[in-house]
Design an enzyme around this catalytic site. Structure first.
Site, short mmCIF file in Angstrom:
data_model
loop_
_atom_site.label_atom_id
_atom_site.label_comp_id
_atom_site.label_asym_id
_atom_site.label_seq_id
_atom_site.Cartn_x
_atom_site.Cartn_y
_atom_site.Cartn_z
N GLU A 251 0.88 -1.18 0.00
CA GLU A 251 0.00 0.00 0.00
C GLU A 251 0.91 1.22 0.00
OE1 GLU A 251 -2.95 0.07 -0.71
OE2 GLU A 251 -3.54 -2.02 -0.34
N CYS A 285 -2.14 8.87 3.23
CA CYS A 285 -1.98 8.42 1.85
C CYS A 285 -3.19 8.82 1.02
CB CYS A 285 -1.77 6.92 1.81
SG CYS A 285 -3.04 6.04 2.73
P1 NAP Z 1 8.64 5.00 4.09
O1 NAP Z 1 9.79 5.91 4.22
O2 NAP Z 1 8.52 4.20 2.86
O3 NAP Z 1 8.74 4.03 5.36
C1 NAP Z 1 7.80 3.03 5.61
C2 NAP Z 1 8.45 1.92 6.42
O4 NAP Z 1 9.46 1.28 5.64
C3 NAP Z 1 9.15 2.41 7.69
O5 NAP Z 1 9.01 1.43 8.69
C4 NAP Z 1 10.59 2.49 7.23
O6 NAP Z 1 11.52 2.46 8.28
C5 NAP Z 1 10.67 1.26 6.38
N1 NAP Z 1 11.79 1.21 5.45
C6 NAP Z 1 12.52 2.24 4.95
N2 NAP Z 1 13.45 1.78 4.09
C7 NAP Z 1 13.32 0.43 4.05
C8 NAP Z 1 13.99 -0.62 3.35
N3 NAP Z 1 14.97 -0.37 2.49
N4 NAP Z 1 13.57 -1.88 3.54
C9 NAP Z 1 12.57 -2.17 4.38
N5 NAP Z 1 11.90 -1.22 5.08
C10 NAP Z 1 12.26 0.07 4.91
O7 NAP Z 1 7.26 5.75 4.30
P2 NAP Z 1 6.86 6.79 5.45
O8 NAP Z 1 7.55 8.07 5.19
O9 NAP Z 1 7.03 6.16 6.77
O10 NAP Z 1 5.29 6.91 5.21
C11 NAP Z 1 4.74 7.83 4.30
C12 NAP Z 1 4.38 7.16 2.98
O11 NAP Z 1 3.51 6.06 3.21
C13 NAP Z 1 3.64 8.06 2.04
O12 NAP Z 1 4.13 7.89 0.73
C14 NAP Z 1 2.20 7.57 2.13
O13 NAP Z 1 1.40 7.85 1.01
C15 NAP Z 1 2.39 6.12 2.34
N6 NAP Z 1 1.22 5.51 2.98
C16 NAP Z 1 0.40 4.70 2.22
C17 NAP Z 1 -0.75 4.14 2.78
C18 NAP Z 1 -1.67 3.27 1.96
O14 NAP Z 1 -2.47 2.56 2.56
N7 NAP Z 1 -1.61 3.28 0.65
C19 NAP Z 1 -1.06 4.40 4.12
C20 NAP Z 1 -0.20 5.22 4.86
C21 NAP Z 1 0.94 5.76 4.27
P3 NAP Z 1 12.07 3.83 8.94
O15 NAP Z 1 10.91 4.48 9.58
O16 NAP Z 1 13.06 3.31 9.92
O17 NAP Z 1 12.68 4.61 7.83
#
Ligand code: NAP
Ligand code: MG
Length: 487
Positions: A251, A285
């Protein structure tokens, strides 16, 4: 025992709360001088330990049976309700959103546990006709095995629970890598499941950076990974997990439009567009990033949006008068500010901003822009309270523009013309279509997810489809094994 009896920050691995190793501090974006607490920071070896614990618990948890697992989830639901205030306070301190929003996540987590406990009692298996006398052909829903869960910080209670509850219910063991911005909220959630009776090793929580998550998802022993977060991280996870033939559910981001037609009731539309765009500081999101005004409604719509945005109360999420909290962290706030600066340098006009307190540099004024579809912000996700209005002249242009993005998560239409509604539901390329309702918000018994770059191709999360990702279907042929004595 309440959650405060356990160390505030710790990994949960194989039933042990582990605090060893380097530590860091979880920050409160509204109160820079009041850190929330300390916690350990894991690495690839922490991830490997957690996967080992999940592998070791796999057979025990599967064989415990659906009925006991459902009872445990029902007990977790009771605890989510009982601890809603504690959980809400932690989430508000770490993420910044208002206490009301945080509390809503805790209460919906309780409902998610109850719902997923009930889903595993539904008949999801099938019996087929057979060509052979005495034979039964049936399907079996086996758990996937070990499920890796990677979650973002923006719904620090609910998103983890909407993955953990169906994963556990279906008989999987879990390794959960949570977001670095909300570790202590995650610890409190893991404590709920532990206190509800989830046995050692069935749910493991690891705290640490993305690279630790990377090690977990690359581990061959992890059968499936469910991820919510950004597009680049999600696509990287997809590539790594599918390369080793694991199952993956994504997602990802959104760039959600709200189309307002000239027959819309603006008393209804304006507060819902503003809530969709600015609510939770635009850190959803499903937030409304684009407002498409069709024809003559444009000027009055803009006037009313401007007034509503200027009226928003920004502040500490713990203050009951606050409508909009800070951005989750300084780095995230800087990215949103850079997105706004770029839009303005490309010619966007700032129509309205709200005022912000000066007690923390994480506050960011909700901003309404007007501009053209040439702006980068018209197509790129800036994860904060900024929304851009563009005027078009026709219904055809409105739908075409709404779909002209790589994303397809949610879309809203404001109209009182039922023929327009009929066209909208058939034409919009979005996983969630809202008519006279904000792009944000969903009910947890309804499938949730997007299209195009907003999601992967796995079955939808939440609702009765949540179970599909977490199980594998096997076709079983059962024969008596002796000649028919009556033949
Ligand atoms: P993110 O930077 O992609 O991080 C999400 C998760 O992935 C965090 O736990 C992060 O850890 C981890 N992560 C980072 N790099 C990784 C890697 N190489 N391998 C495995 N895991 C890794 O996203 P965010 O900034 O937390 O959240 C915002 C984004 O989420 C936005 O783009 C939003 O649209 C999206 N979102 C989508 C939905 C949906 O249902 N479609 C819902 C909510 C949010 P760290 O925190 O330690 O970096
Ligand atoms: Mg924080």
């Amino acid at each position: 025992m309440t959650m405060t009896d356990s160390p505030l920050g710790a990994h949960l691995i194989g039933g042990e709360w582990i605090t060893a190793g380097p530590t860091t501090t979880s920050a409160n974006p509204a109160r820079p001088d009041e850190p929330v607490g300390e916690h350990p920071v894991g690495d690839a070896s922490t991830a490997a330990d957690a996967v080992t614990a999940a592998v070791d618990a796999k057979r025990m948890w599967r064989d415990m049976g659906y009925k006991r697992r459902a009872e445990i989830l029902e007990a977790a639901a009771v605890l989510f309700d009982q601890r809603a205030d504690e959980l809400a306070m932690l989430a508000t301190m770490e993420e910044g959103k208002t206490l009301g929003e945080s509390r809503g996540e805790a209460v919906l987590s309780a409902e998610t546990c109850r719902y997923q406990a009930a889903i595993v009692k539904m008949p999801t298996e099938r019996i087929y006709p057979t060509a052979k006398p005495g034979e039964t052909i049936r399907t079996l829903r086996a758990p996937l095995g070990v499920v890796g869960i990677v979650t973002p910080w923006n719904f620090p209670i609910l998103i983890p629970v909407w993955k953990i509850a169906p994963a556990l219910a279906a008989g999987n063991t879990v390794v959960w890598k949570t977001a670095s911005n909300t570790p202590l909220t995650s610890v409190a959630i893991a404590k709920v499941f532990e206190d509800a009776g989830v046995p050692a090793g069935a749910l493991n929580l690891i705290l640490g950076p993305g690279s630790m998550g990377g090690a977990m998802i690359e581990d061959e022993r992890v059968d499936g990974v469910t991820f919510t977060g950004s597009v680049p991280v999600g696509f990287g996870i997809r590539d790594a997990v599918t390369a080793r033939n694991g199952r993956v559910q994504l997602e990802l981001g959104g760039h959600n439009p709200a189309i307002v037609f000239d027959d819309a009731d603006l008393d209804v539309a304006v507060p819902l567009v503003v809530a969709g765009a600015m609510g939770s500081t635009g850190q959803k999101c499903t937030a409304t990033r684009r407002i498409i005004a069709v024809g003559d409604v444009h000027d009055e719509l803009v006037d009313r949006l401007v007034a509503a945005v200027k009226d928003l109360r920004i502040g500490d999420g713990q203050d009951p008068n606050t409508a909009i909290g800070p951005i989750v962290a300084q780095g995230a706030r800087d990215e949103v500010a850079a997105g706004l600066d770029k839009a303005v340098s490309q010619g966007a006009e700032v129509l309205a901003t709200a005022s912000t307190p000066d007690t923390s540099s994480c506050f960011f004024a909700p901003t309404l822009l007007s501009g053209t579809t040439e702006l980068d912000i018209w197509t790129e996700e800036v994860f904060g309270p900024i929304s851009t209005v563009v005027r078009v002249d026709s219904e055809d242009e409105a739908f075409e523009l709404a779909n002209a993005t790589e994303f397809g998560l949610s879309a809203s239409v404001f109209t009182t013309d039922m023929w327009r509604v009929d066209r909208a539901v058939n034409e919009l390329e979005a996983g969630i279509i809202k008519i006279n309702a904000p792009t944000t918000g969903s009910e947890l018994h309804v499938p949730f997810g997007g299209e195009k770059s907003s999601s992967g191709h796995a079955p939808r999360e939440q609702g009765d489809t949540a179970h599909d990702f977490f199980t594998r279907t096997r076709s079983v042929y059962i024969n008596p094994g002796t000649p028919n004595p009556r033949a």
